[in-house]
Design an enzyme around this catalytic site. Structure first.
Site, PDB file in Angstrom:
ATOM      1  N   HIS A  14       0.832  -1.213   0.000  1.00 39.17           N
ATOM      2  CA  HIS A  14       0.000   0.000   0.000  1.00 39.17           C
ATOM      3  C   HIS A  14       0.863   1.259   0.000  1.00 39.17           C
ATOM      4  O   HIS A  14       0.666   2.170  -0.814  1.00 39.17           O
ATOM      5  CB  HIS A  14      -0.916  -0.028   1.224  1.00 39.17           C
ATOM      6  CG  HIS A  14      -1.753   1.195   1.403  1.00 39.17           C
ATOM      7  ND1 HIS A  14      -3.083   1.252   1.070  1.00 39.17           N
ATOM      8  CD2 HIS A  14      -1.439   2.426   1.907  1.00 39.17           C
ATOM      9  CE1 HIS A  14      -3.562   2.460   1.348  1.00 39.17           C
ATOM     10  NE2 HIS A  14      -2.583   3.196   1.868  1.00 39.17           N
ATOM     11  N   GLU A  15       1.840   1.302   0.911  1.00 41.24           N
ATOM     12  CA  GLU A  15       2.678   2.497   1.012  1.00 41.24           C
ATOM     13  C   GLU A  15       3.549   2.670  -0.227  1.00 41.24           C
ATOM     14  O   GLU A  15       3.796   3.791  -0.680  1.00 41.24           O
ATOM     15  CB  GLU A  15       3.527   2.432   2.273  1.00 41.24           C
ATOM     16  CG  GLU A  15       2.748   2.327   3.579  1.00 41.24           C
ATOM     17  CD  GLU A  15       1.729   3.439   3.764  1.00 41.24           C
ATOM     18  OE1 GLU A  15       0.723   3.205   4.452  1.00 41.24           O
ATOM     19  OE2 GLU A  15       1.932   4.535   3.204  1.00 41.24           O
ATOM     20  N   HIS A  29       1.706   4.575  -2.875  1.00 38.75           N
ATOM     21  CA  HIS A  29       1.832   6.029  -2.754  1.00 38.75           C
ATOM     22  C   HIS A  29       3.185   6.497  -3.283  1.00 38.75           C
ATOM     23  O   HIS A  29       3.280   7.526  -3.960  1.00 38.75           O
ATOM     24  CB  HIS A  29       1.702   6.451  -1.284  1.00 38.75           C
ATOM     25  CG  HIS A  29       0.342   6.306  -0.714  1.00 38.75           C
ATOM     26  ND1 HIS A  29      -0.794   6.780  -1.333  1.00 38.75           N
ATOM     27  CD2 HIS A  29      -0.075   5.750   0.458  1.00 38.75           C
ATOM     28  CE1 HIS A  29      -1.844   6.532  -0.570  1.00 38.75           C
ATOM     29  NE2 HIS A  29      -1.443   5.900   0.515  1.00 38.75           N
TER      30      HIS A  29
END
Length: 326
Positions: free
Chosen positions: A243-244, A247
């Site tokens: 997920h990170e 980004h």
């Protein structure tokens, strides 16, 4: 938990009480061991361009945002700059071709990954080399579309470039974060640095368009118990790092902007009004077409619920890579 096997080490003091133990023998892995630090269902966060964290709603509950806040005006500015870079790099035609060929494999890149294990002064908060290897494997599966027949292959692969360990309680608790990142970060814009810490969130990431003005803090901070085999209940399959990293490649949350047509700047992720907790099949929080994309890595679902990036997210991440990191 101490390091295992015969690992060559070099010690140096990088800050008050910070002992660096650099692992050079990256091919020597120990069996995975479960973390036993208790239930820490925690959330993901992101820092601003100066390394400061900002409070907001976050994954799993009312916690914090896993990246610095982006309002509508800044989102418009970012997209204008992004499109200008695409035109300068002659990528617009490539984007149109990719959109005409749904499911086509994106031109890929191999991303070197540097993992920094931020232990406390007594060595607490460690992870095994096996857990780190499993984390890289999870990211490779997730970014290659290996968890679902509906998932896109983003074209990105990750290779472990280095592991180091520091004994510093302040850093372990993610204090002095801008300082420790600038002192420990390795590689250029194309290198993903992962700092494993113990804080109240699941993760914190920086965006690619912020690299130029503050390269020293670029990367992602991840709750160390969220690695495969860790103790973060519902979040210990390694998908927090996925997920990170999303980004870090330039992807917004799928709920960015709420129920708007602009939303996350990706056309094939249905709009949703707010983040997801758990895995609520059939959730539909907007009147715009489509159910909430609860299985998308850029929502806040449980790790076990995550299965995919979309073709549009793959295209955007590839274009962001060329514009800001390639």
């Amino acid at each position: 938990m101490g390091m295992t096997r015969q690992l060559r080490r070099s010690a140096a003091v990088l800050g008050p009480g910070a002992l660096l133990l650099t692992t050079l023998a990256l091919g020597s892995f120990a069996p995975a061991q479960a973390m036993t630090t208790g239930d820490v269902s925690r959330d993901c966060v992101v820092a601003d361009a100066h390394g400061h964290d900002e409070a907001a709603a976050a994954r799993g509950g009312e916690r914090v945002r896993d990246h610095r806040a982006i309002d509508a005006l800044e989102q418009e500015r970012i997209e204008r700059d992004f499109q200008r870079r695409l035109e300068q790099e002659s990528l617009e035609q490539e984007r149109l071709e990719q959109e005409r060929r749904p499911g086509a494999r994106a031109v890929g890149a191999t991303v070197p990954v540097y993992v920094h294990v931020m232990r406390d002064a007594n060595g607490g908060g460690d992870v095994t080399d096996s857990q780190i290897a499993q984390q890289i494997a999870v990211m490779n599966t997730s970014f290659s579309g290996g968890k679902s027949t509906e998932a896109a292959d983003t074209g990105f692969q990750f290779t472990l470039a280095g592991v180091d360990r520091f004994n510093n309680t302040q850093w372990h608790q993610d204090k002095q974060s801008a300082t420790y990142r600038k002192q420990t970060r390795k590689g250029g814009a194309n290198a993903l640095n992962i700092w494993l810490v113990d804080f109240d969130y699941l993760g914190i990431a920086t965006f690619p368009w912020d690299y130029k003005r503050n390269p020293g803090i670029d990367g992602i901070r991840v709750q160390y118990t969220s690695l495969p085999g860790g103790a973060a209940t519902n979040y210990n399959l390694g998908e927090t790092a996925t997920h990170e990293a999303g980004h870090w490649f330039g992807l917004y949350h799928t709920f960015q902007g709420g129920c708007t047509s602009t939303n996350d700047e990706v056309g094939d992720t249905p709009a949703q009004s707010s983040s997801t907790t758990g895995c609520p099949e059939g959730r539909d929080s907007c009147t715009l077409p489509g159910l909430d994309p609860i299985h998308n890595f850029m929502d806040y679902s449980y790790d076990s619920c995550y299965t995919m990036f979309t073709a549009g997210q793959a295209t955007r991440s590839q274009q962001m890579w060329t514009a800001y990191r390639g």
